[in-house]
Design a protein around this motif. Structure first.
Motif, PDB file in Angstrom:
ATOM      1  N   VAL A  16       3.396   4.243  -3.320  1.00 35.15           N
ATOM      2  CA  VAL A  16       2.119   4.119  -4.018  1.00 35.15           C
ATOM      3  C   VAL A  16       1.776   2.648  -4.210  1.00 35.15           C
ATOM      4  CG1 VAL A  16       2.454   6.312  -5.224  1.00 35.15           C
ATOM      5  CG2 VAL A  16       3.098   4.187  -6.355  1.00 35.15           C
ATOM      6  N   LYS A  17       0.509   2.396  -4.508  1.00 31.38           N
ATOM      7  CA  LYS A  17       0.071   1.043  -4.825  1.00 31.38           C
ATOM      8  C   LYS A  17       0.796   0.580  -6.088  1.00 31.38           C
ATOM      9  CE  LYS A  17      -4.321   2.765  -3.579  1.00 31.38           C
ATOM     10  NZ  LYS A  17      -5.523   3.274  -4.195  1.00 31.38           N
ATOM     11  N   GLU A  67       3.347  -2.503  -3.008  1.00 31.82           N
ATOM     12  CA  GLU A  67       3.723  -1.087  -2.994  1.00 31.82           C
ATOM     13  C   GLU A  67       5.014  -0.852  -3.784  1.00 31.82           C
ATOM     14  OE1 GLU A  67       2.182   0.338   1.358  1.00 31.82           O
ATOM     15  OE2 GLU A  67       4.180  -0.526   1.244  1.00 31.82           O
ATOM     16  N   VAL A  68       5.127   0.374  -4.279  1.00 29.86           N
ATOM     17  CA  VAL A  68       6.340   0.819  -4.953  1.00 29.86           C
ATOM     18  C   VAL A  68       6.751   2.138  -4.303  1.00 29.86           C
ATOM     19  CG1 VAL A  68       7.344   1.572  -7.141  1.00 29.86           C
ATOM     20  CG2 VAL A  68       5.675  -0.289  -7.113  1.00 29.86           C
ATOM     21  N   MET A  97      -0.898  16.960  -7.464  1.00 29.35           N
ATOM     22  CA  MET A  97      -1.263  16.471  -6.136  1.00 29.35           C
ATOM     23  C   MET A  97      -2.656  15.835  -6.142  1.00 29.35           C
ATOM     24  SD  MET A  97       1.293  16.759  -4.270  1.00 29.35           S
ATOM     25  CE  MET A  97       0.477  16.346  -2.747  1.00 29.35           C
ATOM     26  N   LYS A  98      -3.588  16.456  -6.842  1.00 33.43           N
ATOM     27  CA  LYS A  98      -4.948  15.912  -6.905  1.00 33.43           C
ATOM     28  C   LYS A  98      -4.949  14.528  -7.547  1.00 33.43           C
ATOM     29  CE  LYS A  98      -9.598  17.054  -8.358  1.00 33.43           C
ATOM     30  NZ  LYS A  98     -10.482  18.019  -8.992  1.00 33.43           N
ATOM     31  N   TRP A 104      -1.315   7.152  -2.921  1.00 36.85           N
ATOM     32  CA  TRP A 104      -0.391   6.944  -1.802  1.00 36.85           C
ATOM     33  C   TRP A 104      -0.896   5.846  -0.874  1.00 36.85           C
ATOM     34  CZ3 TRP A 104      -0.080  12.721   0.028  1.00 36.85           C
ATOM     35  CH2 TRP A 104       0.544  13.480  -0.953  1.00 36.85           C
ATOM     36  N   THR A 105       0.040   5.039  -0.387  1.00 41.48           N
ATOM     37  CA  THR A 105      -0.296   4.045   0.629  1.00 41.48           C
ATOM     38  C   THR A 105       0.277   4.435   1.982  1.00 41.48           C
ATOM     39  OG1 THR A 105       1.658   2.730   0.083  1.00 41.48           O
ATOM     40  CG2 THR A 105      -0.406   2.160  -1.048  1.00 41.48           C
ATOM     41  N   LYS A 106       1.149   5.442   1.986  1.00 35.94           N
ATOM     42  CA  LYS A 106       1.751   5.974   3.215  1.00 35.94           C
ATOM     43  C   LYS A 106       1.898   7.474   3.031  1.00 35.94           C
ATOM     44  CE  LYS A 106       4.499   1.858   3.991  1.00 35.94           C
ATOM     45  NZ  LYS A 106       5.808   1.242   3.880  1.00 35.94           N
TER      46      LYS A 106
END
Length: 112
Positions: A16-17, A67-68, A97-98, A104-106
């Motif tokens: 995630v960012k 990112e983390v 999930m919403k 998410w970055t990946k």
């Protein structure tokens, strides 16, 4: 928690960012608590991947950057079919999930 027979383990990572890491943790903790309360859940470990020096195992300077990476490992006493058809359709997964997918970055990664 009393240990039940283990049927399978899910290992997952989400990237995630860095600016969303605190919010991600808050949202995810609630969902993890729900999953851990399920009688079929044998264990649920959750953490943050920390970059370390290969030789000293000390954290690298500069932290995670933009990112983390969070990881978790879940042990379940049920069939994978039951998990997909019953457990993963529980009410608390949809809102989770919403809320986290935009962070998410990946793509998330799973291994069984």
């Amino acid at each position: 928690k009393e240990i039940s027979p283990l049927q399978f383990i899910i290992n997952a990572t989400m990237t995630v960012k860095a600016t969303d890491a605190e919010a991600f943790l808050k949202i995810t903790q609630e969902t993890n608590d729900h999953a851990l309360a399920e009688p079929e859940c044998v264990f649920f470990n959750f953490g943050r991947r920390e970059p370390i020096n290969d030789l000293t195992f000390e954290p690298l300077e500069g932290g995670d950057g933009d990112e983390v990476v969070f990881w978790w490992s879940e042990g379940w006493n049920c069939t994978l079919k039951w998990y997909r058809e019953v457990q993963f359709k529980k009410d608390y997964y949809g809102p989770h999930m919403k809320a986290v997918e935009p962070m998410w970055t990946k793509p998330r990664e799973f291994t069984f």
